[in-house]
Design a protein around this motif. Structure first.
Motif, PDB file in Angstrom:
ATOM      1  N   ASP A  47      47.262  29.835  89.475  1.00 55.73           N
ATOM      2  CA  ASP A  47      46.565  30.320  90.659  1.00 55.73           C
ATOM      3  C   ASP A  47      47.150  31.628  91.167  1.00 55.73           C
ATOM      4  N   ALA A  48      46.370  32.336  91.950  1.00 64.37           N
ATOM      5  CA  ALA A  48      46.802  33.610  92.524  1.00 64.37           C
ATOM      6  C   ALA A  48      48.073  33.429  93.347  1.00 64.37           C
ATOM      7  N   PHE A  49      48.952  34.419  93.292  1.00 69.29           N
ATOM      8  CA  PHE A  49      50.197  34.472  94.070  1.00 69.29           C
ATOM      9  C   PHE A  49      51.160  33.345  93.694  1.00 69.29           C
ATOM     10  N   ASN A  50      51.102  32.886  92.459  1.00 67.24           N
ATOM     11  CA  ASN A  50      51.981  31.838  91.967  1.00 67.24           C
ATOM     12  C   ASN A  50      52.669  32.283  90.698  1.00 67.24           C
ATOM     13  N   ALA A  51      53.732  31.592  90.372  1.00 66.74           N
ATOM     14  CA  ALA A  51      54.423  31.785  89.105  1.00 66.74           C
ATOM     15  C   ALA A  51      54.206  30.526  88.280  1.00 66.74           C
ATOM     16  N   CYS A  52      53.953  30.690  87.000  1.00 61.11           N
ATOM     17  CA  CYS A  52      53.698  29.556  86.114  1.00 61.11           C
ATOM     18  C   CYS A  52      54.599  29.686  84.893  1.00 61.11           C
ATOM     19  N   GLY A  53      54.870  28.585  84.273  1.00 56.60           N
ATOM     20  CA  GLY A  53      55.697  28.605  83.071  1.00 56.60           C
ATOM     21  C   GLY A  53      54.993  27.915  81.923  1.00 56.60           C
ATOM     22  N   THR A  54      55.398  28.247  80.715  1.00 59.03           N
ATOM     23  CA  THR A  54      54.831  27.643  79.532  1.00 59.03           C
ATOM     24  C   THR A  54      55.835  27.718  78.396  1.00 59.03           C
ATOM     25  N   ALA A  55      55.663  26.903  77.396  1.00 62.18           N
ATOM     26  CA  ALA A  55      56.469  26.997  76.180  1.00 62.18           C
ATOM     27  C   ALA A  55      55.726  27.918  75.222  1.00 62.18           C
ATOM     28  N   THR A  56      56.451  28.829  74.620  1.00 63.76           N
ATOM     29  CA  THR A  56      55.806  29.795  73.738  1.00 63.76           C
ATOM     30  C   THR A  56      56.803  30.265  72.684  1.00 63.76           C
ATOM     31  N   PHE A  57      56.451  31.275  71.944  1.00 64.78           N
ATOM     32  CA  PHE A  57      57.298  31.787  70.869  1.00 64.78           C
ATOM     33  C   PHE A  57      56.999  33.268  70.669  1.00 64.78           C
ATOM     34  N   PRO A  58      57.963  34.035  70.112  1.00 62.69           N
ATOM     35  CA  PRO A  58      57.722  35.460  69.867  1.00 62.69           C
ATOM     36  C   PRO A  58      56.509  35.651  68.950  1.00 62.69           C
ATOM     37  N   GLY A  59      55.678  36.608  69.307  1.00 57.70           N
ATOM     38  CA  GLY A  59      54.473  36.888  68.548  1.00 57.70           C
ATOM     39  C   GLY A  59      53.229  36.227  69.128  1.00 57.70           C
ATOM     40  N   HIS A  60      53.424  35.233  69.995  1.00 59.42           N
ATOM     41  CA  HIS A  60      52.307  34.552  70.632  1.00 59.42           C
ATOM     42  C   HIS A  60      51.603  35.528  71.573  1.00 59.42           C
TER      43      HIS A  60
END
Length: 126
Positions: A3-16
């Motif tokens: 959502d707007a004005f929020n910080a979110c996190g995710t699992a990812t990897f280089p190149g994604h």
């Protein structure tokens, strides 16, 4: 979803690659901002208001709005996020480590953070 004005996190990897797009079906194919994940970067920011980029729907169905369209509550949230983003830049420049919390809502780190050279490495301080 972030959502707007929020910080979110995710699992990812280089190149994604990931992106922000409108959440309505008709315009979900329009990409507002695209990120390419790099191994030396943990924070990615989409700030449509910085540097004069403005966000109002125009004839080409692109979203552009000006910061002046924000309510006072939204503006307060925006400036809180902006302060966090600016602090994170200074923090990384000084420590070489990405800031992954929310400034000023959380106290600054009070202990030295040590970089690991390999999995399982332990640091001993005497």
């Amino acid at each position: 979803q972030c959502d707007a004005f929020n910080a979110c996190g995710t699992a990812t990897f280089p190149g994604h690659v990931f992106y922000f797009a409108p959440d309505n079906e008709r315009q979900s194919s329009q990409i507002l901002h695209r990120f390419h994940v790099q191994s030396n970067q943990c924070r990615y920011v989409f700030d449509p208001y910085k540097d004069g980029v403005s966000l109002t729907k125009d004839a080409t169905h692109r979203y552009k709005k000006g910061i002046s369209s924000l309510s006072q509550d939204q503006l307060d949230l925006y400036y809180t996020q902006r302060e966090d983003i600016d602090f994170a830049s200074q923090y990384k420049a000084f420590t070489g480590i990405d800031w992954l919390s929310l400034y000023p809502k959380r106290k600054r780190p009070s202990h030295q953070m040590w970089t690991a050279d390999y999995f399982g490495q332990q640091h001993s301080v005497t």
